[in-house]
Design a protein around this motif. Structure first.
Motif, short mmCIF file in Angstrom:
data_model
loop_
_atom_site.label_atom_id
_atom_site.label_comp_id
_atom_site.label_asym_id
_atom_site.label_seq_id
_atom_site.Cartn_x
_atom_site.Cartn_y
_atom_site.Cartn_z
N ARG A 125 0.83 -1.21 0.00
CA ARG A 125 0.00 0.00 0.00
C ARG A 125 0.86 1.26 0.00
NH1 ARG A 125 -4.62 -2.18 4.21
NH2 ARG A 125 -5.61 -3.57 2.72
N PHE A 126 1.95 1.25 0.78
CA PHE A 126 2.86 2.39 0.75
C PHE A 126 3.54 2.53 -0.61
CE2 PHE A 126 2.86 2.31 5.50
CZ PHE A 126 2.46 3.63 5.67
N ALA A 127 3.86 1.42 -1.25
CA ALA A 127 4.46 1.47 -2.59
C ALA A 127 3.49 2.08 -3.59
CB ALA A 127 4.87 0.07 -3.02
N MET A 128 2.21 1.74 -3.49
CA MET A 128 1.21 2.33 -4.38
C MET A 128 1.09 3.83 -4.17
SD MET A 128 -1.86 -0.45 -4.57
CE MET A 128 -1.69 -1.40 -3.07
N ILE A 129 1.12 4.27 -2.91
CA ILE A 129 1.06 5.70 -2.63
C ILE A 129 2.28 6.41 -3.21
CG2 ILE A 129 1.18 7.40 -0.75
CD1 ILE A 129 -0.56 5.42 0.90
N GLY A 130 3.46 5.81 -3.07
CA GLY A 130 4.67 6.40 -3.62
C GLY A 130 4.62 6.48 -5.13
N PHE A 131 4.14 5.45 -5.79
CA PHE A 131 4.06 5.45 -7.25
C PHE A 131 3.10 6.53 -7.74
CE2 PHE A 131 2.34 3.78 -11.28
CZ PHE A 131 3.52 3.76 -12.00
N VAL A 132 1.95 6.65 -7.11
CA VAL A 132 0.99 7.69 -7.51
C VAL A 132 1.58 9.08 -7.24
CG1 VAL A 132 -1.28 8.67 -6.95
CG2 VAL A 132 -1.03 6.22 -7.26
N SER A 133 2.35 9.23 -6.17
CA SER A 133 2.99 10.51 -5.88
C SER A 133 3.97 10.89 -6.98
CB SER A 133 3.72 10.47 -4.54
OG SER A 133 2.83 10.17 -3.50
N VAL A 134 4.76 9.93 -7.46
CA VAL A 134 5.70 10.19 -8.56
C VAL A 134 4.94 10.60 -9.81
CG1 VAL A 134 7.37 9.10 -10.11
CG2 VAL A 134 7.56 8.78 -7.65
N LEU A 135 3.84 9.91 -10.10
CA LEU A 135 3.04 10.27 -11.27
C LEU A 135 2.48 11.68 -11.15
CD1 LEU A 135 1.07 6.98 -12.02
CD2 LEU A 135 3.06 7.89 -13.21
N LEU A 136 2.04 12.07 -9.95
CA LEU A 136 1.52 13.42 -9.74
C LEU A 136 2.61 14.48 -9.92
CD1 LEU A 136 -0.93 12.97 -6.73
CD2 LEU A 136 -1.48 13.62 -9.07
N VAL A 137 3.81 14.22 -9.42
CA VAL A 137 4.92 15.16 -9.59
C VAL A 137 5.22 15.35 -11.06
CG1 VAL A 137 7.41 15.42 -9.27
CG2 VAL A 137 5.98 14.84 -7.34
N GLU A 138 5.25 14.26 -11.82
CA GLU A 138 5.52 14.36 -13.25
C GLU A 138 4.40 15.08 -13.98
OE1 GLU A 138 6.59 10.65 -15.02
OE2 GLU A 138 8.45 10.52 -13.86
N ALA A 139 3.16 14.84 -13.61
CA ALA A 139 2.04 15.48 -14.29
C ALA A 139 1.97 16.97 -13.98
CB ALA A 139 0.73 14.81 -13.89
N LEU A 140 2.24 17.35 -12.74
CA LEU A 140 2.14 18.76 -12.35
C LEU A 140 3.34 19.59 -12.78
CD1 LEU A 140 0.55 18.35 -8.81
CD2 LEU A 140 -0.58 18.99 -10.93
N SER A 141 4.52 18.98 -12.82
CA SER A 141 5.72 19.74 -13.17
C SER A 141 6.06 19.65 -14.66
CB SER A 141 6.92 19.25 -12.36
OG SER A 141 7.28 17.94 -12.75
N HIS A 142 5.40 18.77 -15.41
CA HIS A 142 5.68 18.55 -16.83
C HIS A 142 7.15 18.22 -17.05
CE1 HIS A 142 1.65 19.82 -17.78
NE2 HIS A 142 1.84 20.93 -17.09
N ASP A 143 7.73 17.45 -16.15
CA ASP A 143 9.12 17.03 -16.21
C ASP A 143 9.22 15.63 -15.61
OD1 ASP A 143 11.77 17.28 -16.79
OD2 ASP A 143 12.21 18.79 -15.27
N THR A 144 10.29 14.92 -15.93
CA THR A 144 10.44 13.59 -15.35
C THR A 144 10.80 13.70 -13.88
OG1 THR A 144 12.78 13.43 -15.85
CG2 THR A 144 11.25 12.66 -17.55
N PHE A 145 10.49 12.67 -13.13
CA PHE A 145 10.78 12.70 -11.70
C PHE A 145 12.27 12.80 -11.43
CE2 PHE A 145 11.87 10.48 -7.77
CZ PHE A 145 11.22 11.27 -6.85
N LEU A 146 13.07 12.06 -12.20
CA LEU A 146 14.52 12.07 -11.99
C LEU A 146 15.10 13.45 -12.24
CD1 LEU A 146 15.47 8.62 -13.54
CD2 LEU A 146 15.23 9.20 -11.12
N HIS A 147 14.60 14.14 -13.26
CA HIS A 147 15.08 15.50 -13.53
C HIS A 147 14.57 16.46 -12.47
CE1 HIS A 147 15.42 19.38 -15.67
NE2 HIS A 147 16.58 18.83 -16.05
N TRP A 148 13.34 16.31 -12.06
CA TRP A 148 12.75 17.17 -11.03
C TRP A 148 13.50 17.02 -9.70
CZ3 TRP A 148 10.32 15.84 -6.42
CH2 TRP A 148 9.64 16.85 -5.77
N ALA A 149 13.91 15.79 -9.38
CA ALA A 149 14.62 15.54 -8.14
C ALA A 149 16.10 15.93 -8.22
CB ALA A 149 14.50 14.06 -7.76
N GLY A 150 16.59 16.27 -9.42
CA GLY A 150 17.96 16.67 -9.58
C GLY A 150 18.92 15.52 -9.73
N LEU A 151 18.43 14.33 -10.03
CA LEU A 151 19.28 13.16 -10.17
C LEU A 151 19.84 13.02 -11.58
CD1 LEU A 151 17.15 10.66 -8.08
CD2 LEU A 151 19.21 11.86 -7.37
#
Length: 69
Positions: free
Chosen positions: A41-67
């Motif tokens: 359940r925590f993994a599902m919450i984390g995955f949806v959070s990553v999808l939301l970050v990508e959708a709202l920032s219009h950027d990949t999560f890795l780039h948004w996180a600075g990785l």
């Protein structure tokens, strides 16, 4: 007269083993069904959070996180 199993599990110990509110599993540490269900359940919450970050920032999560530059 009490049996050997009754003395191994006193009523106080059995009271601590109440099942979860959503399943009949007893919360326990280690490789238990309950722990795996909570972990999933925590993994599902984390995955949806990553999808939301990508959708709202219009950027990949890795780039948004600075990785990735």
């Amino acid at each position: 007269m009490t049996s050997e199993t009754d003395s191994a599990n006193p009523p106080e110990a059995l009271a601590d083993q109440t099942p979860s509110a959503t399943t009949s599993d007893v919360p326990a540490f280690g490789w238990s069904g309950y722990a795996e269900r909570v972990n999933g359940r925590f993994a599902m919450i984390g995955f949806v959070s990553v999808l939301l970050v990508e959708a709202l920032s219009h950027d990949t999560f890795l780039h948004w996180a600075g990785l990735v530059p």
